[in-house]
Design an enzyme around this catalytic site. Structure first.
Site, PDB file in Angstrom:
ATOM      1  N   CYS A 113      40.910  49.260  58.498  1.00 39.78           N
ATOM      2  CA  CYS A 113      40.617  47.875  58.858  1.00 39.78           C
ATOM      3  C   CYS A 113      41.518  47.441  60.026  1.00 39.78           C
ATOM      4  CB  CYS A 113      40.746  46.969  57.639  1.00 39.78           C
ATOM      5  SG  CYS A 113      40.068  45.305  57.911  1.00 39.78           S
ATOM      6  N   HIS A 216      37.005  49.533  54.263  1.00 39.14           N
ATOM      7  CA  HIS A 216      38.058  49.796  53.272  1.00 39.14           C
ATOM      8  C   HIS A 216      37.627  50.909  52.318  1.00 39.14           C
ATOM      9  CE1 HIS A 216      40.935  46.525  54.099  1.00 39.14           C
ATOM     10  NE2 HIS A 216      39.875  45.873  54.530  1.00 39.14           N
ATOM     11  N   GLU A 218      39.308  52.622  50.374  1.00 34.14           N
ATOM     12  CA  GLU A 218      40.038  52.633  49.102  1.00 34.14           C
ATOM     13  C   GLU A 218      39.243  51.998  47.968  1.00 34.14           C
ATOM     14  OE1 GLU A 218      41.449  48.894  51.281  1.00 34.14           O
ATOM     15  OE2 GLU A 218      40.840  50.940  51.780  1.00 34.14           O
TER      16      GLU A 218
END
Length: 238
Positions: A113, A216, A218
């Site tokens: 990001c 993102h 994750e």
């Protein structure tokens, strides 16, 4: 020999209020969890630019995280600061120092990001300060739905490191940004774009592993997201 490579993770910084009456660091758990699940030993890096080289002596790779702030446009010749821009000078000073140091050592770097945007600046690239003022689009890059859901798809550029990692031409991503990479820097490549042409990823083939994604991973909203962390951790073993 280390069984788990040590990966430095940059932190966000907040002013007093909410959690503490004093300034504090913060970061979502899933950044650390994604690295640990991929086989790394994550290590948090407080913002001390003068210690950047000392940190780099201790780690095998660098993860530059995101946050609700922007890179100072004066750092990439961006002109006047747009009214929507929010700065965290102390954080940016440290992240630029440690990222440039990592790139100089050819240490693996993953930017997520805002970390992707900072990586582009460290590579000599430039940013769009505010997407709505520069690109006509119906895509809401600050997606209104939760971050654990996809906001749109991206197209992966053929022949890139990201394409080799992902193994498919498109993937779903969660998008939370009002800025974007304008140019990736000398020798760097755009590796992913949104349907409206907004840059969603950059990389530099001249480095062992210098990869940035605007979304993102994750959160693992796409089955391919964990592959990014697996490839990064594997590069840090080398």
């Amino acid at each position: 020999m280390r069984t788990r490579p040590i990966i430095g993770v940059t932190l966000d910084a907040e002013e007093p209020g909410g959690y503490s009456k004093l300034p504090w660091y913060a970061l979502r758990k899933n950044y650390f969890a994604a690295l640990a699940e991929a086989g790394a030993l994550p290590m948090a890096l407080p913002h001390h630019p003068e210690l950047a080289e000392a940190y780099l002596d201790q780690i095998d790779g660098l993860l530059v995280t995101g946050g609700a702030f922007d890179v100072d446009p004066s750092l990439y010749g961006g002109g006047d600061t747009h009214p929507t821009v929010t700065l965290k000078a102390g954080r940016t000073d440290f992240e630029l120092a440690v990222t440039r140091g990592a790139l100089k050592r050819d240490m693996p770097v993953l930017g997520i990001c805002g970390g992707e945007q900072l990586l582009a600046v460290a590579l000599g690239g430039t940013l769009i300060q505010h997407i709505p003022d520069s690109i006509r689009t119906e895509i809401e890059h600050e997606q209104p739905n939760p971050r654990h859901e996809p906001g749109h798809e991206v197209t992966i550029a053929e022949g890139t490191l990201l394409a080799r990692i992902i193994g498919k031409p498109r993937m779903a991503v969660n998008s939370a940004h009002h800025q974007a990479v304008a140019t990736p820097g000398p020798g760097a490549l755009v590796n992913a774009t949104a349907p409206d042409g907004v840059v969603e990823g950059v990389e530099h083939p001249g480095h062992r592993f210098a990869l940035g994604v605007q979304w993102h991973p994750e959160y693992a909203v796409d089955p391919a997201d964990p592959l990014i962390f697996t490839a990064f951790v594997q590069a840090c073993r080398g």
